[in-house]
Motif scaffolding. Structure first.
Motif, PDB file in Angstrom:
ATOM      1  N   VAL A  93       0.838  -1.200   0.000  1.00  0.00           N
ATOM      2  CA  VAL A  93       0.000   0.000   0.000  1.00  0.00           C
ATOM      3  C   VAL A  93       0.877   1.255   0.000  1.00  0.00           C
ATOM      4  O   VAL A  93       0.612   2.211  -0.729  1.00  0.00           O
ATOM      5  CB  VAL A  93      -0.957   0.001   1.215  1.00  0.00           C
ATOM      6  N   LEU A  94       1.940   1.254   0.793  1.00  0.00           N
ATOM      7  CA  LEU A  94       2.828   2.412   0.853  1.00  0.00           C
ATOM      8  C   LEU A  94       3.574   2.615  -0.460  1.00  0.00           C
ATOM      9  O   LEU A  94       3.809   3.755  -0.876  1.00  0.00           O
ATOM     10  CB  LEU A  94       3.807   2.281   2.015  1.00  0.00           C
ATOM     11  N   LYS A  95       3.925   1.545  -1.150  1.00  0.00           N
ATOM     12  CA  LYS A  95       4.549   1.668  -2.470  1.00  0.00           C
ATOM     13  C   LYS A  95       3.580   2.308  -3.461  1.00  0.00           C
ATOM     14  O   LYS A  95       3.953   3.195  -4.227  1.00  0.00           O
ATOM     15  CB  LYS A  95       4.981   0.299  -2.995  1.00  0.00           C
ATOM     16  N   ALA A  96       2.328   1.856  -3.448  1.00  0.00           N
ATOM     17  CA  ALA A  96       1.320   2.431  -4.349  1.00  0.00           C
ATOM     18  C   ALA A  96       1.074   3.898  -4.012  1.00  0.00           C
ATOM     19  O   ALA A  96       0.964   4.739  -4.903  1.00  0.00           O
ATOM     20  CB  ALA A  96       0.012   1.646  -4.259  1.00  0.00           C
ATOM     21  N   LYS A  97       1.014   4.237  -2.735  1.00  0.00           N
ATOM     22  CA  LYS A  97       0.805   5.615  -2.304  1.00  0.00           C
ATOM     23  C   LYS A  97       1.968   6.495  -2.738  1.00  0.00           C
ATOM     24  O   LYS A  97       1.787   7.602  -3.246  1.00  0.00           O
ATOM     25  CB  LYS A  97       0.631   5.667  -0.787  1.00  0.00           C
ATOM     26  N   GLY A  98       3.190   6.025  -2.551  1.00  0.00           N
ATOM     27  CA  GLY A  98       4.366   6.784  -2.964  1.00  0.00           C
ATOM     28  C   GLY A  98       4.405   6.999  -4.461  1.00  0.00           C
ATOM     29  O   GLY A  98       4.697   8.106  -4.938  1.00  0.00           O
ATOM     30  N   ALA A  99       4.104   5.963  -5.225  1.00  0.00           N
ATOM     31  CA  ALA A  99       4.078   6.094  -6.685  1.00  0.00           C
ATOM     32  C   ALA A  99       2.962   7.038  -7.119  1.00  0.00           C
ATOM     33  O   ALA A  99       3.150   7.864  -8.021  1.00  0.00           O
ATOM     34  CB  ALA A  99       3.891   4.720  -7.324  1.00  0.00           C
ATOM     35  N   TRP A 100       1.805   6.944  -6.490  1.00  0.00           N
ATOM     36  CA  TRP A 100       0.695   7.839  -6.831  1.00  0.00           C
ATOM     37  C   TRP A 100       1.062   9.287  -6.518  1.00  0.00           C
ATOM     38  O   TRP A 100       0.780  10.195  -7.319  1.00  0.00           O
ATOM     39  CB  TRP A 100      -0.567   7.434  -6.082  1.00  0.00           C
ATOM     40  N   ASP A 101       1.704   9.543  -5.385  1.00  0.00           N
ATOM     41  CA  ASP A 101       2.152  10.898  -5.034  1.00  0.00           C
ATOM     42  C   ASP A 101       3.113  11.423  -6.104  1.00  0.00           C
ATOM     43  O   ASP A 101       2.994  12.571  -6.539  1.00  0.00           O
ATOM     44  CB  ASP A 101       2.864  10.917  -3.680  1.00  0.00           C
ATOM     45  N   TYR A 102       4.052  10.592  -6.516  1.00  0.00           N
ATOM     46  CA  TYR A 102       5.043  11.020  -7.515  1.00  0.00           C
ATOM     47  C   TYR A 102       4.382  11.355  -8.845  1.00  0.00           C
ATOM     48  O   TYR A 102       4.631  12.408  -9.422  1.00  0.00           O
ATOM     49  CB  TYR A 102       6.091   9.917  -7.704  1.00  0.00           C
ATOM     50  N   PHE A 103       3.508  10.474  -9.337  1.00  0.00           N
ATOM     51  CA  PHE A 103       2.893  10.699 -10.636  1.00  0.00           C
ATOM     52  C   PHE A 103       1.819  11.786 -10.611  1.00  0.00           C
ATOM     53  O   PHE A 103       1.623  12.472 -11.609  1.00  0.00           O
ATOM     54  CB  PHE A 103       2.313   9.388 -11.193  1.00  0.00           C
ATOM     55  N   SER A 104       1.147  11.962  -9.499  1.00  0.00           N
ATOM     56  CA  SER A 104       0.109  12.994  -9.446  1.00  0.00           C
ATOM     57  C   SER A 104       0.705  14.390  -9.356  1.00  0.00           C
ATOM     58  O   SER A 104       0.048  15.362  -9.715  1.00  0.00           O
ATOM     59  CB  SER A 104      -0.845  12.744  -8.277  1.00  0.00           C
ATOM     60  N   ARG A 105       1.946  14.495  -8.905  1.00  0.00           N
ATOM     61  CA  ARG A 105       2.589  15.812  -8.784  1.00  0.00           C
ATOM     62  C   ARG A 105       3.486  16.143  -9.965  1.00  0.00           C
ATOM     63  O   ARG A 105       3.962  17.255 -10.069  1.00  0.00           O
ATOM     64  CB  ARG A 105       3.395  15.870  -7.507  1.00  0.00           C
ATOM     65  N   SER A 106       3.766  15.191 -10.826  1.00  0.00           N
ATOM     66  CA  SER A 106       4.633  15.470 -11.970  1.00  0.00           C
ATOM     67  C   SER A 106       3.830  16.201 -13.057  1.00  0.00           C
ATOM     68  O   SER A 106       2.641  15.975 -13.230  1.00  0.00           O
ATOM     69  CB  SER A 106       5.262  14.196 -12.496  1.00  0.00           C
ATOM     70  N   PRO A 107       4.511  17.102 -13.786  1.00  0.00           N
ATOM     71  CA  PRO A 107       3.805  17.923 -14.802  1.00  0.00           C
ATOM     72  C   PRO A 107       3.315  17.158 -15.995  1.00  0.00           C
ATOM     73  O   PRO A 107       3.694  16.163 -16.378  1.00  0.00           O
ATOM     74  CB  PRO A 107       4.853  18.952 -15.208  1.00  0.00           C
TER      75      PRO A 107
END
Length: 107
Positions: A93-107
């Motif tokens: 779950v933490l891996k998915a959350k971290g990846a989602w944070d990264y991709f949702s904030r990238s331009p």
């Protein structure tokens, strides 16, 4: 699987569903999968999918656990019927959350 509502609780979430899904008695690691999507993640349990928005991933990060409790709702019943529960591996779950944070904030 048609999900009516996801309700955050202290140790995970409650998933209120409209259909006849029941958690199988024995699940292996390959039967439960979390995959990243643009809105959050998709939880797949034995071929049945539940959309987990980003807010739910954030809740899992801060909650005491990563349990998902399934209940079947009906417009003709006052109390939902319990259909089982699963516990996700916290690191997944933490891996998915971290990846989602990264991709949702990238331009």
């Amino acid at each position: 699987m048609i999900v009516e509502r996801l309700i955050p609780v202290s140790d995970g979430i409650i998933c209120l569903m409209q259909d006849d899904f029941t958690v199988p008695e024995s699940l292996s690691d390959t039967d439960v999968e979390v995959s990243l999507k643009d809105f959050g993640a998709i939880l797949t349990v034995k071929g049945n999918e539940v959309a987990l928005p980003g807010a739910i991933l954030e809740h899992f990060e801060n909650a005491e656990g990563t349990s998902i409790y399934f209940y079947a709702v009906s417009p003709y019943e006052l109390i939902p019927e319990y259909r089982g529960s699963i516990t996700l591996r916290r690191d997944e779950v933490l891996k998915a959350k971290g990846a989602w944070d990264y991709f949702s904030r990238s331009p």
